[in-house]
Design a protein around this motif. Structure first.
Motif, PDB file in Angstrom:
ATOM      1  N   TRP A   1       0.826  -1.206   0.000  1.00 43.02           N
ATOM      2  CA  TRP A   1       0.000   0.000   0.000  1.00 43.02           C
ATOM      3  C   TRP A   1       0.859   1.254   0.000  1.00 43.02           C
ATOM      4  CZ3 TRP A   1       0.434   3.381   4.190  1.00 43.02           C
ATOM      5  CH2 TRP A   1       1.121   2.867   5.299  1.00 43.02           C
ATOM      6  N   THR A   2       0.265   2.341  -0.459  1.00 35.25           N
ATOM      7  CA  THR A   2       0.882   3.666  -0.378  1.00 35.25           C
ATOM      8  C   THR A   2      -0.196   4.658   0.029  1.00 35.25           C
ATOM      9  OG1 THR A   2       0.462   4.154  -2.727  1.00 35.25           O
ATOM     10  CG2 THR A   2       2.603   3.170  -2.159  1.00 35.25           C
ATOM     11  N   LEU A   3       0.227   5.702   0.733  1.00 34.69           N
ATOM     12  CA  LEU A   3      -0.686   6.762   1.153  1.00 34.69           C
ATOM     13  C   LEU A   3      -0.064   8.102   0.783  1.00 34.69           C
ATOM     14  CD1 LEU A   3      -3.359   7.381   2.780  1.00 34.69           C
ATOM     15  CD2 LEU A   3      -1.847   7.776   4.749  1.00 34.69           C
ATOM     16  N   HIS A   4      -0.846   8.949   0.094  1.00 36.34           N
ATOM     17  CA  HIS A   4      -0.327  10.232  -0.377  1.00 36.34           C
ATOM     18  C   HIS A   4      -1.279  11.368   0.002  1.00 36.34           C
ATOM     19  CE1 HIS A   4       2.715   8.206  -2.862  1.00 36.34           C
ATOM     20  NE2 HIS A   4       1.760   7.343  -3.147  1.00 36.34           N
ATOM     21  N   ASP A   5      -0.696  12.468   0.393  1.00 36.01           N
ATOM     22  CA  ASP A   5      -1.438  13.693   0.663  1.00 36.01           C
ATOM     23  C   ASP A   5      -1.689  14.390  -0.678  1.00 36.01           C
ATOM     24  OD1 ASP A   5      -2.251  16.293   1.302  1.00 36.01           O
ATOM     25  OD2 ASP A   5      -0.950  16.422   3.054  1.00 36.01           O
ATOM     26  N   THR A   6      -2.943  14.619  -1.033  1.00 34.25           N
ATOM     27  CA  THR A   6      -3.262  15.174  -2.357  1.00 34.25           C
ATOM     28  C   THR A   6      -2.831  16.625  -2.523  1.00 34.25           C
ATOM     29  OG1 THR A   6      -5.479  15.870  -1.666  1.00 34.25           O
ATOM     30  CG2 THR A   6      -5.263  13.648  -2.578  1.00 34.25           C
ATOM     31  N   THR A   7      -2.534  17.303  -1.432  1.00 29.79           N
ATOM     32  CA  THR A   7      -2.132  18.717  -1.548  1.00 29.79           C
ATOM     33  C   THR A   7      -0.670  18.872  -1.944  1.00 29.79           C
ATOM     34  OG1 THR A   7      -1.520  18.906   0.796  1.00 29.79           O
ATOM     35  CG2 THR A   7      -3.822  19.354   0.211  1.00 29.79           C
ATOM     36  N   GLN A   8       0.090  17.785  -1.948  1.00 31.27           N
ATOM     37  CA  GLN A   8       1.516  17.860  -2.237  1.00 31.27           C
ATOM     38  C   GLN A   8       1.784  17.500  -3.693  1.00 31.27           C
ATOM     39  OE1 GLN A   8       3.703  19.011   0.075  1.00 31.27           O
ATOM     40  NE2 GLN A   8       1.871  19.306   1.319  1.00 31.27           N
ATOM     41  N   PRO A   9       2.188  18.473  -4.540  1.00 27.67           N
ATOM     42  CA  PRO A   9       2.520  18.137  -5.925  1.00 27.67           C
ATOM     43  C   PRO A   9       3.737  17.220  -5.975  1.00 27.67           C
ATOM     44  CG  PRO A   9       3.213  20.377  -5.416  1.00 27.67           C
ATOM     45  CD  PRO A   9       2.420  19.902  -4.231  1.00 27.67           C
ATOM     46  N   MET A  10       3.781  16.373  -6.985  1.00 27.42           N
ATOM     47  CA  MET A  10       4.840  15.373  -7.082  1.00 27.42           C
ATOM     48  C   MET A  10       6.154  16.014  -7.541  1.00 27.42           C
ATOM     49  SD  MET A  10       4.704  11.702  -9.051  1.00 27.42           S
ATOM     50  CE  MET A  10       3.551  11.048  -7.839  1.00 27.42           C
ATOM     51  N   ARG A  11       7.197  15.842  -6.755  1.00 30.61           N
ATOM     52  CA  ARG A  11       8.528  16.369  -7.107  1.00 30.61           C
ATOM     53  C   ARG A  11       9.069  15.595  -8.313  1.00 30.61           C
ATOM     54  NH1 ARG A  11       8.584  15.854  -1.651  1.00 30.61           N
ATOM     55  NH2 ARG A  11       9.870  13.976  -1.770  1.00 30.61           N
ATOM     56  N   THR A  12       9.420  16.331  -9.365  1.00 27.03           N
ATOM     57  CA  THR A  12       9.722  15.706 -10.658  1.00 27.03           C
ATOM     58  C   THR A  12      10.979  16.284 -11.278  1.00 27.03           C
ATOM     59  OG1 THR A  12       7.349  15.362 -11.035  1.00 27.03           O
ATOM     60  CG2 THR A  12       8.784  15.233 -12.963  1.00 27.03           C
ATOM     61  N   VAL A  13      11.758  15.417 -11.915  1.00 29.30           N
ATOM     62  CA  VAL A  13      12.901  15.826 -12.729  1.00 29.30           C
ATOM     63  C   VAL A  13      12.627  15.390 -14.164  1.00 29.30           C
ATOM     64  CG1 VAL A  13      15.341  15.408 -13.237  1.00 29.30           C
ATOM     65  CG2 VAL A  13      14.611  15.808 -10.877  1.00 29.30           C
ATOM     66  N   LEU A  14      12.816  16.316 -15.110  1.00 28.53           N
ATOM     67  CA  LEU A  14      12.632  16.023 -16.527  1.00 28.53           C
ATOM     68  C   LEU A  14      13.984  15.837 -17.196  1.00 28.53           C
ATOM     69  CD1 LEU A  14       9.930  18.734 -17.381  1.00 28.53           C
ATOM     70  CD2 LEU A  14       9.567  16.399 -16.547  1.00 28.53           C
ATOM     71  N   MET A  15      14.061  14.876 -18.107  1.00 27.61           N
ATOM     72  CA  MET A  15      15.295  14.635 -18.857  1.00 27.61           C
ATOM     73  C   MET A  15      14.981  14.712 -20.346  1.00 27.61           C
ATOM     74  SD  MET A  15      16.999  11.570 -16.545  1.00 27.61           S
ATOM     75  CE  MET A  15      18.629  11.723 -17.284  1.00 27.61           C
ATOM     76  N   VAL A  16      15.863  15.370 -21.108  1.00 29.19           N
ATOM     77  CA  VAL A  16      15.592  15.634 -22.518  1.00 29.19           C
ATOM     78  C   VAL A  16      16.902  15.676 -23.285  1.00 29.19           C
ATOM     79  CG1 VAL A  16      15.701  18.136 -22.241  1.00 29.19           C
ATOM     80  CG2 VAL A  16      14.305  17.173 -24.087  1.00 29.19           C
ATOM     81  N   SER A  17      16.821  15.422 -24.600  1.00 22.18           N
ATOM     82  CA  SER A  17      17.994  15.568 -25.464  1.00 22.18           C
ATOM     83  C   SER A  17      17.782  16.733 -26.417  1.00 22.18           C
ATOM     84  CB  SER A  17      18.275  14.252 -26.215  1.00 22.18           C
ATOM     85  OG  SER A  17      18.724  13.260 -25.299  1.00 22.18           O
ATOM     86  N   LYS A  18      17.576  16.474 -27.711  1.00 27.93           N
ATOM     87  CA  LYS A  18      17.468  17.571 -28.682  1.00 27.93           C
ATOM     88  C   LYS A  18      16.047  17.819 -29.167  1.00 27.93           C
ATOM     89  CE  LYS A  18      22.108  17.728 -30.679  1.00 27.93           C
ATOM     90  NZ  LYS A  18      22.882  17.678 -31.945  1.00 27.93           N
ATOM     91  N   GLU A  19      15.117  16.909 -28.886  1.00 34.74           N
ATOM     92  CA  GLU A  19      13.718  17.081 -29.293  1.00 34.74           C
ATOM     93  C   GLU A  19      12.943  17.637 -28.109  1.00 34.74           C
ATOM     94  OE1 GLU A  19      12.310  16.545 -32.244  1.00 34.74           O
ATOM     95  OE2 GLU A  19      14.097  15.810 -33.268  1.00 34.74           O
ATOM     96  N   GLY A  20      12.438  18.866 -28.239  1.00 37.00           N
ATOM     97  CA  GLY A  20      11.875  19.541 -27.068  1.00 37.00           C
ATOM     98  C   GLY A  20      10.374  19.617 -26.995  1.00 37.00           C
ATOM     99  N   HIS A  21       9.644  18.968 -27.914  1.00 42.36           N
ATOM    100  CA  HIS A  21       8.185  19.133 -27.928  1.00 42.36           C
ATOM    101  C   HIS A  21       7.517  18.581 -26.671  1.00 42.36           C
ATOM    102  CE1 HIS A  21       9.321  15.457 -30.095  1.00 42.36           C
ATOM    103  NE2 HIS A  21       8.192  14.917 -29.667  1.00 42.36           N
TER     104      HIS A  21
END
Length: 281
Positions: free
Chosen positions: A76-96
């Motif tokens: 099981w997992t429990l999450h507080d809905t008020t907390q946005p998910m901490r995220t890292v984005l990774m990209v190369s040369k296509e930025g769409h």
């Protein structure tokens, strides 16, 4: 009242829904949304419950859930809905895909806290700056791949990232990094998997004369382009289209498919079921 999302899976048996509802009722929890699925192939039960509760503090609620879950052998997992998910984005040369995700977050359409952008090229540092997101240029060569991955992982861990999105990051991650990011890294592949895996799928599709091209968002695993699939979509093409036409037309599909997958993951709607997923939309 504090709103939570409870996800759980366990061997199927009678009375699970009744027990979960009763557990929340005893703690004055108000169920706002609930969905369940019984998988006849694996004998597993899956459930997602969104509820509000202030009668019990979060730490105490987690402790009581742990005891309750043991009775059913639950994960099981429990999450507080008020907390946005901490995220890292990774990209190369296509930025769409990168541009689409950043815009959706800025517009309030995705519950993400974009902590950093990592790229093996410099193309999008100005785009990152326009959204006030730290940009980390980490070049990758065959000789420096291990060191580059170590630096990228340092950024991911330093930012406390719960999610890593490979938004057209055109590097194959090592088995070690795939394991470290298991269940929290989403990739967009510009093909309707399992067809046309690996490099240049639009070229492969064009060579086969396909009438549909697609995109697949999936969790990253050590097996290239074979992780559990979260979302897919297609676009119609014909014999008159060039590879460049395929690529241009596919960009919109890729962006939309990745955005939906990220949204469902960030709202804790995706549960892993072996090499498949259960998605409570």
């Amino acid at each position: 009242m504090t709103a939570y999302i409870l996800n759980l899976s366990c061997p199927d048996r009678q009375g699970i829904v009744h027990a979960v509802s009763g557990f929340l009722l005893e703690r004055k929890g108000n169920i706002e949304e609930a969905a369940q699925y019984n998988d006849p192939d694996t004998g597993l039960f899956f459930m997602r419950v969104q509820f509000a509760c202030d009668a019990v503090g979060q730490d105490e609620l987690r402790a009581q859930l742990a005891t309750f879950a043991d009775t059913f052998g639950m994960k099981w997992t429990l999450h507080d809905t008020t907390q946005p998910m901490r995220t890292v984005l990774m990209v190369s040369k296509e930025g769409h895909c990168l541009n689409d995700l950043l815009f959706r977050v800025k517009s309030g359409l995705l519950p993400l806290d974009i902590r950093a952008i990592i790229s093996n090229h410099r193309e999008f540092y100005q785009l990152a700056a326009s959204y006030n997101v730290p940009f980390h240029h980490i070049p990758v060569t065959a000789a420096t791949k291990a060191q580059a991955e170590a630096k990228a992982y340092e950024v991911i861990e330093a930012e406390g990232a719960e999610l890593v999105v490979l938004a057209r990051y055109m590097q194959i991650l090592s088995d070690d990094l795939c394991k470290k990011l298991s269940g929290r890294a989403i990739n967009i592949h510009h093909s309707f998997l399992p067809s046309f895996k690996g490099a240049k799928p639009y070229y492969q599709a064009h060579d086969r004369g396909v009438k549909l091209i697609g995109a697949t968002a999936h969790y990253v695993t050590a097996d290239l382009d074979e992780g559990p699939i979260i979302e897919q979509d297609v676009a119609r093409v014909d014999h008159s289209k060039t590879v460049e036409d395929f690529t241009a037309q596919g960009r919109d599909t890729e962006s939309q498919v990745l955005a939906r997958a990220v949204k469902w993951h960030s709202e804790h709607r995706v549960l892993l079921n072996g090499h498949k997923t259960v998605i409570f939309k």
